[in-house]
Design a protein around this motif. Sequence first.
Motif, short mmCIF file in Angstrom:
data_model
loop_
_atom_site.label_atom_id
_atom_site.label_comp_id
_atom_site.label_asym_id
_atom_site.label_seq_id
_atom_site.Cartn_x
_atom_site.Cartn_y
_atom_site.Cartn_z
N THR A 157 -57.17 24.86 -15.83
CA THR A 157 -57.79 24.44 -16.69
C THR A 157 -57.98 25.65 -18.22
O THR A 157 -57.64 25.71 -19.20
CB THR A 157 -59.48 23.77 -16.96
OG1 THR A 157 -59.16 22.83 -16.59
CG2 THR A 157 -59.87 23.76 -18.43
N SER A 158 -58.64 26.58 -17.34
CA SER A 158 -58.77 28.41 -18.29
C SER A 158 -57.75 28.40 -18.76
O SER A 158 -57.48 29.37 -19.47
CB SER A 158 -59.57 29.25 -17.73
OG SER A 158 -60.59 28.70 -16.90
N ASN B 134 -58.21 28.47 -11.60
CA ASN B 134 -59.36 27.56 -12.18
C ASN B 134 -57.63 27.12 -13.74
O ASN B 134 -57.52 28.03 -14.88
CB ASN B 134 -59.93 28.09 -13.21
CG ASN B 134 -60.37 27.26 -14.26
OD1 ASN B 134 -59.71 25.95 -14.76
ND2 ASN B 134 -61.88 26.98 -14.47
C1 LIG Z 1 -62.24 26.27 -15.54
O1 LIG Z 1 -62.55 26.73 -16.69
C2 LIG Z 1 -63.14 26.15 -17.87
C3 LIG Z 1 -63.43 26.09 -18.97
O2 LIG Z 1 -62.59 27.35 -18.79
C4 LIG Z 1 -64.42 25.54 -17.78
O3 LIG Z 1 -65.23 24.78 -18.02
C5 LIG Z 1 -64.68 24.58 -15.89
O4 LIG Z 1 -66.33 24.92 -15.70
C6 LIG Z 1 -64.15 26.20 -15.28
N1 LIG Z 1 -64.26 25.33 -13.37
C7 LIG Z 1 -64.31 25.95 -12.54
C8 LIG Z 1 -64.64 24.81 -11.08
O5 LIG Z 1 -64.74 26.89 -12.22
#
Ligand SMILES: *[C@@H]1O[C@H](CO)[C@@H](O)[C@H](O)[C@H]1NC(C)=O
Length: 199
Positions: free
Chosen positions: A53-54, A51
């Motif tokens: 974003t994380s 991920n």
């Molecule tokens: C990835 O992480 C973000 C925030 O950390 C979260 O909002 C999002 O749902 C995650 N995406 C997946 C595909 O797990």
Amino acid sequence: MSTPFVFSGQVMVAILALTWTVAQSQSITGNSTGLLVKGLCPIVKLAKNFNTTSFAGSWYRVGGLPNYEERSVNCTIYNYVDTGSGFFVESTGVARNGDPTIQNKTLVTVTPGIARYSTHVRDIEAEMVVLGTDFVTYACLFTCYNFQGTHKVMFAWIFSRKSTLSRANIALCQKHFVAVGVPINNLRGTYQGPKCGHQ
Ligand SMILES: *[C@@H]1O[C@H](CO)[C@@H](O)[C@H](O)[C@H]1NC(C)=O
Ligand SMILES: *[C@@H]1O[C@H](CO)[C@@H](O)[C@H](O)[C@H]1NC(C)=O
Ligand SMILES: *[C@@H]1O[C@H](CO)[C@@H](O)[C@H](O)[C@H]1NC(C)=O
Ligand SMILES: *[C@@H]1O[C@H](CO)[C@@H](O)[C@H](O)[C@H]1NC(C)=O
């Protein structure tokens, strides 16, 4: 036998009470940007649920293989900015001459969901992979490129969300590094102490 984790030439923590079989790596003192070792880069298998974003945000460099590509040698912090197609990474820290330094780098996603990025080490195209991370505590990163058909140039980094990292997490990174052939005796700690002025 324990593996010393060395900071500024001194043994900082003896991390593992295990004997790691260091790959038959013949380190050559050379003119390369990273650690030059005989052999070819491994093909690294990665999980499919990375991920981006994380992973974004700030990471402290708590250690890694010494390299001549990074200007910052002490107090290094990376800011990973999610670009939608990878990361823009800004590194700040203290250069060899003691001056503050900034350097940046672009990482481009190869396959979405997989922590494999293409990047450049000077003019050479290379791959950067996240070998392991829990996104909130630690991350282990690795870069390798083949050199003259006989050697590989390796880079490795241990990241933490804080200026310190537990021995257990450092050991996790060491395991990941061993699996891809990084001679972990060459890992060194990065100074992140009070002189860095982090908060
Ligand atoms: C990835 O992480 C973000 C925030 O950390 C979260 O909002 C999002 O749902 C995650 N995406 C997946 C595909 O797990
Ligand atoms: C080392 O690299 C520098 C620049 O990257 C080059 O000018 C020099 O000739 C190289 N030295 C050797 C011994 O290869
Ligand atoms: C890093 O900082 C430490 C502590 O200030 C200092 O002893 C060491 O010389 C520095 N290392 C480099 C490479 O500048
Ligand atoms: C990235 O670093 C280079 C070299 O230091 C600098 O010229 C450039 O402006 C930086 N780019 C950004 C977006 O900070």
